[in-house]
Design a protein around this motif. Structure first.
Motif, PDB file in Angstrom:
ATOM      1  N   ASN A  61      21.710  -0.595   2.214  1.00  0.00           N
ATOM      2  CA  ASN A  61      20.896  -0.373   1.119  1.00  0.00           C
ATOM      3  C   ASN A  61      19.826  -1.203   0.561  1.00  0.00           C
ATOM      4  O   ASN A  61      18.728  -0.974   0.100  1.00  0.00           O
ATOM      5  CB  ASN A  61      21.852  -0.030  -0.211  1.00  0.00           C
TER       6      ASN A  61
ATOM      7  N   SER B  55       9.366  -2.452  11.547  1.00  0.00           N
ATOM      8  CA  SER B  55      10.256  -2.584  12.379  1.00  0.00           C
ATOM      9  C   SER B  55       9.874  -3.734  13.947  1.00  0.00           C
ATOM     10  O   SER B  55       8.776  -3.724  14.003  1.00  0.00           O
ATOM     11  CB  SER B  55      10.741  -1.269  13.225  1.00  0.00           C
TER      12      SER B  55
ATOM     13  N   HIS C  46      17.082  -1.299   3.035  1.00  0.00           N
ATOM     14  CA  HIS C  46      16.031  -0.330   2.975  1.00  0.00           C
ATOM     15  C   HIS C  46      15.273  -0.203   1.766  1.00  0.00           C
ATOM     16  O   HIS C  46      14.084   0.194   1.638  1.00  0.00           O
ATOM     17  CB  HIS C  46      17.039   1.056   2.953  1.00  0.00           C
TER      18      HIS C  46
ATOM     19  N   SER D 202       9.170  -0.179   1.904  1.00  0.00           N
ATOM     20  CA  SER D 202       8.100   1.042   1.124  1.00  0.00           C
ATOM     21  C   SER D 202       6.847   0.527   1.405  1.00  0.00           C
ATOM     22  O   SER D 202       6.591  -0.681   1.670  1.00  0.00           O
ATOM     23  CB  SER D 202       8.736   0.984  -0.252  1.00  0.00           C
TER      24      SER D 202
ATOM     25  N   ARG E 279      16.834   9.481   4.540  1.00  0.00           N
ATOM     26  CA  ARG E 279      18.202   9.187   5.164  1.00  0.00           C
ATOM     27  C   ARG E 279      18.936  10.413   5.648  1.00  0.00           C
ATOM     28  O   ARG E 279      19.712  10.177   6.678  1.00  0.00           O
ATOM     29  CB  ARG E 279      18.945   8.393   3.973  1.00  0.00           C
TER      30      ARG E 279
ATOM     31  N   ALA F  27      12.119   3.872   2.472  1.00  0.00           N
ATOM     32  CA  ALA F  27      13.208   4.153   3.234  1.00  0.00           C
ATOM     33  C   ALA F  27      14.646   4.486   2.329  1.00  0.00           C
ATOM     34  O   ALA F  27      15.414   4.960   3.071  1.00  0.00           O
ATOM     35  CB  ALA F  27      13.581   2.777   3.949  1.00  0.00           C
ATOM     36  N   LEU F  28      14.491   4.515   1.253  1.00  0.00           N
ATOM     37  CA  LEU F  28      15.708   4.828   0.304  1.00  0.00           C
ATOM     38  C   LEU F  28      15.612   6.228   0.016  1.00  0.00           C
ATOM     39  O   LEU F  28      16.335   6.701  -0.817  1.00  0.00           O
ATOM     40  CB  LEU F  28      15.766   4.042  -0.916  1.00  0.00           C
TER      41      LEU F  28
END
Length: 470
Positions: A78, A42, A81, A85, A102, A96-97
């Protein structure tokens, strides 16, 4: 469930969201998978204002009235994300999936919305709370997640939330940064970029207050487990802040519109927005006052460097920090370049083929940089390694990045970036000194300017706000 008439639509411009979103972000960051993803990928440390603006834009797309826009944004999220990983410092995997992760993000948003209403003395009625919960469930369903990871009913939600708080959350590094470091180091938004003294004074006062309010609003079991301090008077301060934010809802609607505030914070002095002229005039007055103060009590000048090498090194390292190190961890590696691709793809609202092409170009550039600059073979580039090689780095892969960026910006394919396309990329008025006298920004001029900027040779260009703004 979406658009005008929904509870989220009614709450989206509520000033209390400013406090609630910080609270929700802390609860998200306390989840070990989310905390690890934030630390690795991030830009919230180095570019928090940009991150906030992108979040607001995404939420408004998702909860707006246009179904096509909503599903297009869901597909973009999607794809974003799917690229996040890895493993954390304890070698635990994160993805992140992950549907459970989520679901927790949505849970923190819903709980923080309920909490902000309760703390401001206007708790939601049961029916309104159930409707709001259904809207957040619909949000998760739009992302394609199957039902079950978020409890089906509001009655089942609260035990789930309490269990997550008591058993799953941790005192993660990302959470500590948000609570104790982010506000201490928070860079000025573009709006106040030319007023460092004013911004530093305001940040010094506001940072500890915001941190205390956020800690006091977190669930008590988590505060206890994470060892967060109990500050005397923090509960009273927190409730006063939420009450004051609640009263701000009675201001004229245009004053508190979230999109308008985010756009204002991101406004640059050379923007064609009429508000930019007023802000520029205000900046000039404040600078003149500061210059007068410096004349009365001047600061001692630093001793000159007879070799001039220190100035060159400082310029390279400053460019490294402001532009290349997008995640703010002090190193250049693939997540930094992926963040650049993510920001540019989001600005231009690219579809999947164009977005993938841009990511691949940045991936090739990373391999080129790693090969040329990673002298110690640790898989990343330090500011010192970069500074030793600058400003001679503009290889074939960076040229390819510039070519691809030109292609995806030139929507109509006429080999010129016109005023609208320019504004979409740079978020400012078309610069007359870039049109080459031909009514647009041509490929050759664009590639030349982009290479000069990304190689660190030019920093006072329209490219600065692309990747350097906070």
């Amino acid at each position: 469930m979406f658009g005008p008439g929904s509870h989220f639509h009614d709450l989206r411009n509520d000033p209390r969201w400013a406090l609630a979103l910080i609270r929700a972000t802390v609860l998200e960051a306390a989840h070990p998978q989310i905390g690890a993803a934030l630390i690795d990928n991030s830009t919230f440390v180095a570019h928090p204002w940009r991150r906030l603006r992108n979040t607001l834009v995404s939420l408004h797309r998702m909860f707006g009235a246009d179904d096509h826009t909503r599903h297009r944004e869901a597909a973009r999220l999607n794809r974003l994300h799917a690229r996040l990983s890895g493993t954390d410092a304890q070698h635990r995997p994160y993805d992140a999936l992950d549907p459970g992760v989520r679901a927790w993000v949505v849970a923190t948003l819903f709980d923080s919305a309920v909490t902000m209403c309760r703390l401001s003395g206007q708790p939601l009625e049961q029916t309104a709370m159930e409707r709001l919960y259904a809207e957040f469930q619909a949000f998760l369903a739009t992302l394609g997640d199957q039902a079950g990871h978020l409890p089906h009913t509001l009655h089942e939600f609260w035990p789930y939330f309490d269990r997550m708080v008591e058993e799953e959350l941790e005192n993660t590094e990302a959470m500590r940064i948000i609570l104790y470091k982010l506000f201490d180091r928070l860079p000025a938004p573009p709006l106040l970029n030319g007023l460092p003294t004013l911004w530093a004074a305001g940040r010094t006062l506001a940072g500890p207050v915001v941190g205390a309010i956020t800690v006091a609003s977190l669930p008590e079991p988590f505060r206890r487990r994470a060892g967060l301090p109990e500050i005397p008077g923090a509960q009273t301060l927190m409730q006063s802040a939420y009450l004051a934010a609640g009263l701000a809802r009675f201001l004229p609607g245009g004053w508190i519109r979230a999109e308008g505030i985010a756009d204002l914070l991101a406004l640059s002095p050379d923007s064609d927005d009429p508000r930019a002229r007023t802000i520029t005039a205000l900046h000039d007055r404040i600078r003149r006052a500061g210059a007068l103060i410096r004349l009365i009590s001047p600061l001692p000048a630093p001793p000159p460097d007879p070799t001039g090498e220190t100035d060159v090194r400082r310029g390279a390292e400053e460019f490294f920090r402001a532009v290349l190190d997008q995640t703010g961890d002090g190193w250049l590696d693939w997540p930094d370049l992926a963040a650049m691709a993510r920001e540019l793809a989001g600005r231009l609202d690219l579809d999947e083929p164009e977005e993938t092409r841009l990511y691949h170009a940045y991936a090739d550039w990373w391999r080129e940089l790693q090969s040329a600059l990673d002298t110690d073979g640790d898989g990343r580039v330090s500011a010192q390694e970069y500074a030793m090689a600058v400003p001679s780095l503009a290889g074939p892969a960076l040229i390819k990045v510039a070519e691809v960026l030109f292609d995806v910006t030139d929507k109509d394919g006429d080999e010129r970036i016109d005023a609208d396309e320019y504004r979409a990329l740079f978020r400012t008025a078309f610069r007359r000194d870039t049109d080459g006298g031909e009514g647009g920004y041509g490929r050759v001029a664009f590639v030349k300017d982009f290479l000069s900027f990304m190689a660190g040779r030019r920093r006072s260009t329209p490219y600065d706000p692309l990747l350097a703004d906070a």
